[in-house]
Design a protein around this motif. Structure first.
Motif, PDB file in Angstrom:
ATOM      1  N   ASN A  20       0.322  13.769 -16.406  1.00  0.00           N
ATOM      2  CA  ASN A  20      -1.472  13.179 -17.684  1.00  0.00           C
ATOM      3  C   ASN A  20      -2.569  12.979 -16.643  1.00  0.00           C
ATOM      4  N   ASP A  21      -2.301  13.826 -15.408  1.00  0.00           N
ATOM      5  CA  ASP A  21      -3.514  14.163 -15.274  1.00  0.00           C
ATOM      6  C   ASP A  21      -4.579  13.745 -14.903  1.00  0.00           C
ATOM      7  N   ARG A  22      -4.528  12.902 -14.333  1.00  0.00           N
ATOM      8  CA  ARG A  22      -5.053  11.091 -14.243  1.00  0.00           C
ATOM      9  C   ARG A  22      -4.564  11.000 -12.936  1.00  0.00           C
ATOM     10  N   HIS A  23      -5.953   9.780 -12.461  1.00  0.00           N
ATOM     11  CA  HIS A  23      -6.155   9.471 -11.151  1.00  0.00           C
ATOM     12  C   HIS A  23      -5.405   7.600 -11.420  1.00  0.00           C
ATOM     13  N   ASP A  24      -4.619   6.719 -11.296  1.00  0.00           N
ATOM     14  CA  ASP A  24      -4.264   5.669 -11.628  1.00  0.00           C
ATOM     15  C   ASP A  24      -4.627   4.623 -10.138  1.00  0.00           C
ATOM     16  N   TRP A  25      -5.565   4.354 -10.417  1.00  0.00           N
ATOM     17  CA  TRP A  25      -5.900   2.797  -9.785  1.00  0.00           C
ATOM     18  C   TRP A  25      -5.445   1.566 -10.745  1.00  0.00           C
ATOM     19  N   THR A  26      -4.937   1.477 -11.221  1.00  0.00           N
ATOM     20  CA  THR A  26      -4.631   0.144 -11.922  1.00  0.00           C
ATOM     21  C   THR A  26      -4.381  -1.274 -10.943  1.00  0.00           C
ATOM     22  N   PHE A  27      -3.324  -0.608  -9.846  1.00  0.00           N
ATOM     23  CA  PHE A  27      -3.194  -2.150  -9.382  1.00  0.00           C
ATOM     24  C   PHE A  27      -4.374  -2.976  -7.982  1.00  0.00           C
ATOM     25  N   SER A  28      -5.314  -1.622  -8.255  1.00  0.00           N
ATOM     26  CA  SER A  28      -6.351  -2.487  -7.257  1.00  0.00           C
ATOM     27  C   SER A  28      -7.332  -2.344  -7.831  1.00  0.00           C
TER      28      SER A  28
ATOM     29  N   ASP B  78       0.808  -1.449   0.394  1.00  0.00           N
ATOM     30  CA  ASP B  78       0.118  -0.033   0.339  1.00  0.00           C
ATOM     31  C   ASP B  78       0.709   1.180  -0.167  1.00  0.00           C
ATOM     32  N   THR B  79       2.280   1.228  -0.169  1.00  0.00           N
ATOM     33  CA  THR B  79       3.020   2.391   0.542  1.00  0.00           C
ATOM     34  C   THR B  79       2.965   3.166  -1.211  1.00  0.00           C
ATOM     35  N   PRO B  80       3.005   3.811  -1.882  1.00  0.00           N
ATOM     36  CA  PRO B  80       3.118   4.750  -3.437  1.00  0.00           C
ATOM     37  C   PRO B  80       3.976   4.442  -4.063  1.00  0.00           C
ATOM     38  N   ASN B  81       3.378   4.230  -5.278  1.00  0.00           N
ATOM     39  CA  ASN B  81       4.700   4.103  -6.102  1.00  0.00           C
ATOM     40  C   ASN B  81       4.977   5.208  -7.065  1.00  0.00           C
ATOM     41  N   GLN B  82       6.623   5.686  -6.666  1.00  0.00           N
ATOM     42  CA  GLN B  82       7.172   7.091  -6.922  1.00  0.00           C
ATOM     43  C   GLN B  82       6.416   7.031  -8.553  1.00  0.00           C
ATOM     44  N   GLY B  83       6.434   6.672  -9.499  1.00  0.00           N
ATOM     45  CA  GLY B  83       6.584   6.878 -10.690  1.00  0.00           C
ATOM     46  C   GLY B  83       5.147   6.544 -11.089  1.00  0.00           C
ATOM     47  N   VAL B  84       4.054   6.121 -10.708  1.00  0.00           N
ATOM     48  CA  VAL B  84       2.859   6.209 -10.990  1.00  0.00           C
ATOM     49  C   VAL B  84       2.483   8.148 -10.486  1.00  0.00           C
TER      50      VAL B  84
ATOM     51  N   TYR C 183     -14.101  -6.163  -3.908  1.00  0.00           N
ATOM     52  CA  TYR C 183     -12.114  -5.986  -4.256  1.00  0.00           C
ATOM     53  C   TYR C 183     -12.541  -5.393  -2.410  1.00  0.00           C
ATOM     54  N   HIS C 184     -10.702  -6.194  -1.725  1.00  0.00           N
ATOM     55  CA  HIS C 184     -11.121  -6.292  -0.205  1.00  0.00           C
ATOM     56  C   HIS C 184      -9.754  -5.839  -0.008  1.00  0.00           C
ATOM     57  N   GLY C 185      -8.299  -5.700  -1.571  1.00  0.00           N
ATOM     58  CA  GLY C 185      -7.007  -5.464  -1.058  1.00  0.00           C
ATOM     59  C   GLY C 185      -6.654  -3.805  -0.873  1.00  0.00           C
ATOM     60  N   GLY C 186      -7.731  -3.079  -0.636  1.00  0.00           N
ATOM     61  CA  GLY C 186      -6.491  -1.427  -0.363  1.00  0.00           C
ATOM     62  C   GLY C 186      -6.012  -1.207  -1.442  1.00  0.00           C
ATOM     63  N   GLU C 187      -5.181  -0.206  -0.617  1.00  0.00           N
ATOM     64  CA  GLU C 187      -4.114   0.331  -1.971  1.00  0.00           C
ATOM     65  C   GLU C 187      -3.441  -0.353  -2.266  1.00  0.00           C
ATOM     66  N   ARG C 188      -2.862  -0.269  -3.730  1.00  0.00           N
ATOM     67  CA  ARG C 188      -2.273  -1.205  -4.012  1.00  0.00           C
ATOM     68  C   ARG C 188      -0.800  -0.855  -5.305  1.00  0.00           C
ATOM     69  N   TYR C 189       0.032  -1.108  -5.033  1.00  0.00           N
ATOM     70  CA  TYR C 189       0.858  -0.128  -5.884  1.00  0.00           C
ATOM     71  C   TYR C 189       1.983  -1.331  -6.078  1.00  0.00           C
ATOM     72  N   PRO C 190       3.094  -1.435  -7.194  1.00  0.00           N
ATOM     73  CA  PRO C 190       4.173  -2.336  -7.482  1.00  0.00           C
ATOM     74  C   PRO C 190       5.267  -1.421  -6.974  1.00  0.00           C
ATOM     75  N   HIS C 191       6.500  -2.651  -6.476  1.00  0.00           N
ATOM     76  CA  HIS C 191       7.656  -2.075  -6.108  1.00  0.00           C
ATOM     77  C   HIS C 191       8.662  -3.176  -6.331  1.00  0.00           C
TER      78      HIS C 191
ATOM     79  N   SER D 235     -11.945  -0.788   2.000  1.00  0.00           N
ATOM     80  CA  SER D 235     -12.570  -2.717   1.130  1.00  0.00           C
ATOM     81  C   SER D 235     -11.860  -3.393   2.164  1.00  0.00           C
ATOM     82  N   LYS D 236     -10.135  -3.247   3.154  1.00  0.00           N
ATOM     83  CA  LYS D 236      -9.725  -4.139   3.893  1.00  0.00           C
ATOM     84  C   LYS D 236     -10.469  -5.207   4.792  1.00  0.00           C
ATOM     85  N   THR D 237     -11.452  -4.140   5.514  1.00  0.00           N
ATOM     86  CA  THR D 237     -12.371  -4.623   6.284  1.00  0.00           C
ATOM     87  C   THR D 237     -13.408  -4.942   6.046  1.00  0.00           C
ATOM     88  N   ALA D 238     -14.265  -4.252   5.315  1.00  0.00           N
ATOM     89  CA  ALA D 238     -15.868  -3.874   4.704  1.00  0.00           C
ATOM     90  C   ALA D 238     -16.112  -5.389   3.969  1.00  0.00           C
ATOM     91  N   PRO D 239     -16.728  -6.277   4.365  1.00  0.00           N
ATOM     92  CA  PRO D 239     -17.563  -7.268   3.961  1.00  0.00           C
ATOM     93  C   PRO D 239     -18.375  -6.732   2.687  1.00  0.00           C
TER      94      PRO D 239
END
Ligand SMILES: [Zn+2]
Length: 629
Positions: A516-524, A503-509, A599-607, A575-579
């Motif tokens: 690009n003026d975008r919001h990226d939730w690709t990995f969640s 759940d640590t944000p990726n600096q490249g994202v 979806y119940h995985g919380g924030e998700r970023y690659p490293h 989402s991690k705790t909400a059923p």
């Protein structure tokens, strides 16, 4: 008869011959007078004189532009076309099949045809040199926008002398040699059409030339034009930091194939953003406020590094299918995973080796590349090689369903492929050789002025075999030609790292979201939106797509609250705790519907995370090569 007298007739003959040769050369030289004084009004005026003989003549407008890998010549920008000879207007006829060709009849006694044309750069959308290229304060002029040449003539064999007039108070930068300049006019030395098209002009009212302190050898300069004087304010140590880029490139390749190198950098929110490589310069276009922002400066480092690497990989060494004799024959893109892909790899590598990027940031960007490609379901139907073959249709392809269509993945995926090739060489040679040795053999040789040495896949494979004997043909067949649902992560793993998500944000994202003026939730959620919540893309198979969301819809509410990026973040955290699933209301045309994302995985970023079971080769790969570093 004195000795002098005996020499005289010979000298006279030599002078006469030289005079005749010069006259013949002048007669064969085409001229292009470019009047850019109305550039701020988005109009360029060109007057050409093209040597011609009486009879039928076909003049063509450049269609396949080097580095653009497609038939992208901005033909729709040509207006006000007139031909004349001996003072008489000539009728012209466009070829009914080849839109870029104009047929004329040159009258008896004529030695040249004159052409007048205006070029109106687009103000809206457009790719590469067919995109917006002028503002009130600056202009990037690509000579292919304003030239015509006789059909079927190799561009190396045509000589053009160009001249340029600019708005009052503007200055310019170019790699073209200057013959004379006075007032607002400048005349460039006669060069081949190849060199002319390879040497764009950057001009503007706010223009700074930043010489890099690279010491001995060719001069390196970053020429910057911006929409405001404030945008030209350089961060501390800018020239010194960028001087390390040519040093590292020199250490990598061992030779330079230019006499001087200029980055022609335009900073504007109103020109098309891209980079286009040339032998002795590059056309680099990005946002006006790039120099003032840390994230945008990191983006700039990889842009300038990438385009610069092309001087070796793409210009000096070029796939045979992309080394066409002039601008009309179609180009073959099948080796773009070398031309662009190896350049993408080396561009990121040199950004890190020269210290413009930290090793941590390099790893964040490679993690992002690896994760994106590993979440590209289009890989299940389309091999990487097909993205290269189809480059000419993929560059202008829409952003929606990109993960399913695939885009120009031969850039980023090749970073993974070439990292693995490097790891393979190191393994096969017990660490005594690396991909650096391949680069020295393949791109090095003798330093000198620009030249083109075309290659085939065989030469790539053979040179790799000289560095480290291996089944390289099979290596590339598996990674380039075959359908493979998972991204090639073998290089990252062999180098002692692995792709993880947390759940640590990726600096490249974060950087790309900002740029690009975008919001990226690709990995969640498998979802990307623009800043207003309009869906740019969904990833088939991930929660947003599975719930029925698709590109073009607009988010209205998230878990019962008005849509904001913060509301999505809050829903992700919950989402991690909400059923219950995340509820998203989205508008599609006149309809508004609610979609449930299970979806119940919380924030998700690659490293990238160290694999303690293997040595850390990647850190070695990123170390500077230049002496004294
Ligand atoms: Zn490139």
């Amino acid at each position: 008869m004195s000795k002098w007298q005996t020499i005289r007739p010979a000298l006279y003959a030599a002078v006469l011959l030289a005079f005749n040769l010069a006259a013949a050369a002048a007669a064969q030289t085409a001229t292009v007078e470019l009047d850019a004084r109305e550039a701020p009004r988005h109009v360029l005026h060109a007057h050409l004189v093209v040597p011609a003989r009486p009879g039928p003549l076909t003049l063509v407008y450049p269609k396949w532009i080097p580095g653009e890998h497609g038939p992208t010549g901005p033909l729709n920008g040509v207006v006000g076309l007139h031909f004349k000879s001996q003072g008489q207007e000539l009728e012209w006829r466009r070829d009914p099949l080849e839109m870029f060709a104009f047929h004329l009849d040159v009258p008896a006694g004529a030695t040249a045809v004159e052409a007048d044309l205006d070029f109106v750069p687009p103000v809206g959308e457009g790719g590469f040199s067919a995109g917006p290229s002028v503002t009130q304060e600056l202009a990037v002029i690509s000579w292919n926008q304003v030239v015509l040449y006789p059909q079927g003539r190799p561009s190396d064999q045509l000589t053009y002398q160009a001249s340029l007039r600019l708005p009052a108070g503007w200055s310019y930068a170019t790699a073209l040699p200057v013959t004379e300049g006075s007032g607002d006019g400048v005349r460039f030395g006669p060069v081949s059409l190849t060199t002319l098209v390879d040497s764009p002009i950057l001009a503007g009212s706010h223009l700074a030339k930043v010489a890099l302190p690279t010491g001995e050898g060719p001069a390196h300069e970053i020429d910057i034009a911006a929409d405001s004087a404030a945008a030209l304010e350089l961060p501390a140590g800018f020239a010194e930091a960028y001087a390390r880029l040519p040093e590292e490139a020199g250490a990598l390749f061992g030779a330079r194939h230019y006499r001087h190198y200029q980055w022609l950098l335009s900073l504007s929110d109103h020109v098309e953003h891209f980079g286009l490589e040339h032998h002795e310069s590059s056309d680099d276009r990005t946002w006006e406020k790039t120099l003032g922002g840390e994230g945008r400066r990191r983006g700039l480092a990889s842009l300038l590094s990438h385009e610069y690497v092309h001087s070796w990989n793409g210009k000096y060494r070029r796939p045979a299918g992309l080394a066409t004799p002039d601008y009309q024959p179609p180009m073959v893109g099948e080796l773009l995973w070398v031309y662009e892909g190896l350049t993408q790899h080396l561009g990121l590598l040199l950004a890190a080796r020269s210290g413009l990027w930290t090793p941590e940031y390099y790893r964040e960007r490679v993690a992002l590349i690896a994760a994106r490609l590993d979440n590209t379901p289009g890989r299940a139907w389309r091999p990487l090689g097909d993205t290269a073959v189809a480059a000419q249709i993929l560059y202008p392809s829409p952003t929606e369903w990109r993960a399913w269509r695939r885009g120009t993945d031969f850039y980023d995926e090749s970073v993974l492929v070439w990292l693995e090739a490097d790891a393979t060489i190191r393994r096969q040679t017990q660490g005594s050789r690396s991909l650096d040795d391949f680069c020295r053999r393949f791109h090095g040789g003798q330093s000198g002025p620009p030249a083109v040495h075309p290659y085939t896949l065989d030469e790539v494979v053979n040179t790799l075999n000289e560095v480290a004997p291996f089944d390289w043909r099979g290596f590339f067949r598996d990674r380039i030609d075959k359908v493979e649902p998972r991204a090639p992560l073998g290089g990252i793993e062999a180098d002692g790292w692995r792709l993880v998500y947390n759940d640590t944000p990726n600096q490249g994202v974060k950087d790309q979201e900002e740029q690009n003026d975008r919001h990226d939730w690709t990995f969640s959620l498998g979802l990307t939106t623009d800043k207003d919540g309009k869906i740019v893309d969904v990833i088939p198979g991930l929660p947003a797509a599975q719930a029925g969301l698709s590109p073009g819809m607009k988010l209205m509410a998230v878990n019962g609250r008005n849509w904001t990026p913060e509301a999505v973040q809050a829903a992700l955290r919950a989402s991690k705790t909400a059923p219950e699933p995340i509820e998203i209301a989205a508008q599609d045309g006149e309809s508004v519907r609610t979609y449930r994302l299970d979806y119940h995985g919380g924030e998700r970023y690659p490293h990238l995370e160290r694999d303690p079971g293997r040595p850390d080769v990647l850190t070695e790969v990123l170390k500077p090569l230049a002496v004294g570093r």
